[in-house]
Design an enzyme around this catalytic site. Structure first.
Site, mmCIF file in Angstrom:
data_model
loop_
_atom_site.group_PDB
_atom_site.id
_atom_site.type_symbol
_atom_site.label_atom_id
_atom_site.label_comp_id
_atom_site.label_asym_id
_atom_site.label_seq_id
_atom_site.Cartn_x
_atom_site.Cartn_y
_atom_site.Cartn_z
ATOM 1 N N SER A 83 0.830 -1.195 0.000
ATOM 2 C CA SER A 83 0.000 0.000 0.000
ATOM 3 C C SER A 83 0.872 1.256 0.000
ATOM 4 O O SER A 83 1.711 1.417 -0.887
ATOM 5 C CB SER A 83 -0.962 -0.044 1.192
ATOM 6 O OG SER A 83 -1.970 0.927 1.073
ATOM 7 N N ASP A 113 -9.841 -3.824 -5.798
ATOM 8 C CA ASP A 113 -9.152 -2.746 -5.094
ATOM 9 C C ASP A 113 -9.229 -1.480 -5.940
ATOM 10 O O ASP A 113 -8.883 -1.508 -7.124
ATOM 11 C CB ASP A 113 -7.692 -3.176 -4.881
ATOM 12 C CG ASP A 113 -6.836 -2.120 -4.205
ATOM 13 O OD1 ASP A 113 -7.342 -1.034 -3.880
ATOM 14 O OD2 ASP A 113 -5.644 -2.392 -4.002
ATOM 15 N N HIS A 115 -7.802 -4.794 -1.225
ATOM 16 C CA HIS A 115 -6.662 -4.039 -0.724
ATOM 17 C C HIS A 115 -6.331 -4.492 0.702
ATOM 18 O O HIS A 115 -7.217 -4.617 1.537
ATOM 19 C CB HIS A 115 -6.981 -2.544 -0.721
ATOM 20 C CG HIS A 115 -5.784 -1.676 -0.551
ATOM 21 N ND1 HIS A 115 -5.054 -1.191 -1.611
ATOM 22 C CD2 HIS A 115 -5.179 -1.207 0.567
ATOM 23 C CE1 HIS A 115 -4.054 -0.466 -1.157
ATOM 24 N NE2 HIS A 115 -4.105 -0.456 0.173
#
Length: 311
Positions: free
Chosen positions: A158, A253, A283
């Site tokens: 991320s 995502d 995600h």
């Protein structure tokens, strides 16, 4: 055919407390929510030689905390700098501990997890400066920890994936050899252009588009101008000559297409790239290591590729 959420992830989410959305609760409560969620997750059981915390001098005279995960076997071991996710505003050495452990075990690499400073207390460029400090510490000191400074990679999930890409740029610009970069559902930076996945999954599970906008607003206050700097949004960098990249994205995502766009830009710049879209994943799905089969198989694929780059 409509995308289907992985059944094991669906089962986990069915028993999870509702995610309030990053913008809608005080930041200290959001950070505590993440800490409690990480603490409630069983530690990923990896066979490692040791795990130790090290404190080093940070770039602005403060303390920069590192955590070293040493694999079994004889060294010196290749080294992977790891950066946790959390939107640049939350997370710590504990929150993504499972990814660091799994990567150290599966790839046979000494993982150095960097506890970079968080916004809004420390907005951009504090995090890239800490990433650079961690990289230079590894080059100068990792031999004392049975690491090989000639075989370095970078990895992150991320927001940490953005920092991993940034660290690859910093390494190239400082003449530091870098073998590989593992970018787990990261992105090329702030999404000035909204690609299809941003619309398709704008109300995404555990991360939605409003969350992403909030994180970037906090991380880079002068977003419309400073957000285009290469160390904020690596898609705007000269990408030629960077380390080979493994770009892993999650099918469900909002950042999926943005991460893959960075992969395509790297490939267009002559960088060796693997793009691995994980079906049924959301995600943050690597945080489910130990509970979700596709999380373990995904980390194993990335680790196998990383071993090849180190070889």
């Amino acid at each position: 055919m409509a995308a289907q959420l992985d059944p094991q992830i669906a089962q986990l989410l069915a028993h999870a407390p509702p995610y309030p959305g990053a913008r809608h609760i005080p930041l200290d409560q959001l950070r505590e929510y993440i800490r409690q969620t990480a603490a409630a997750t069983p530690t990923y059981q990896a066979e490692l030689a040791s795990v130790q915390d090290v404190s080093v001098r940070g770039p602005d005279g403060d303390v920069l905390a590192l955590r070293l995960y040493t694999p079994t076997g004889e060294g010196p071991h290749p080294v992977t700098l790891f950066f946790h996710g959390g939107g640049f505003v939350m997370g710590d050495l504990d929150s993504q501990d499972m990814i660091a452990r799994a990567l150290a075990e599966a790839a046979g690499t000494l993982v150095v997890s960097v506890d970079y400073r968080l916004a809004p207390e420390h907005p951009y460029p504090a995090a890239p400066k800490d990433a650079e400090a961690g990289l230079k510490w590894v080059v100068a000191n990792i031999d004392q920890y049975n690491g090989d400074a000639q075989r370095i990679a970078t990895a992150g999930d991320s927001a940490g994936g953005v920092l991993a890409a940034v660290t690859s740029i910093i390494a190239r610009d400082n003449g530091i050899p870098m073998r590989a970069q593992l970018l787990f559902y990261g992105s090329g930076g702030f999404p000035f252009e909204r690609l299809p996945s941003w619309h398709e999954f704008k109300d995404g599970t555990l991360l939605n588009v409003d969350d992403i906008d909030f994180f970037w607003e906090v991380y880079v206050p002068e977003l419309q101008t400073v957000g285009r700097e290469p160390l904020a949004s690596p898609r705007f960098a000269d990408l030629a000559g960077l380390a080979p990249a493994y770009v892993m994205t999650a099918e469900l995502d909002p950042t999926r297409d943005d991460g893959e766009d960075l992969g395509h830009r790297l490939r267009d710049a002559g960088v060796e790239v693997v793009i691995d879209r994980v079906p049924g994943a959301i995600h943050g799905f690597l945080s489910f290591l130990g509970a979700v089969d596709i999380s373990k198989s995904a980390i194993d694929r990335a680790a196998s590729w990383l071993r090849q780059q180190f070889a």
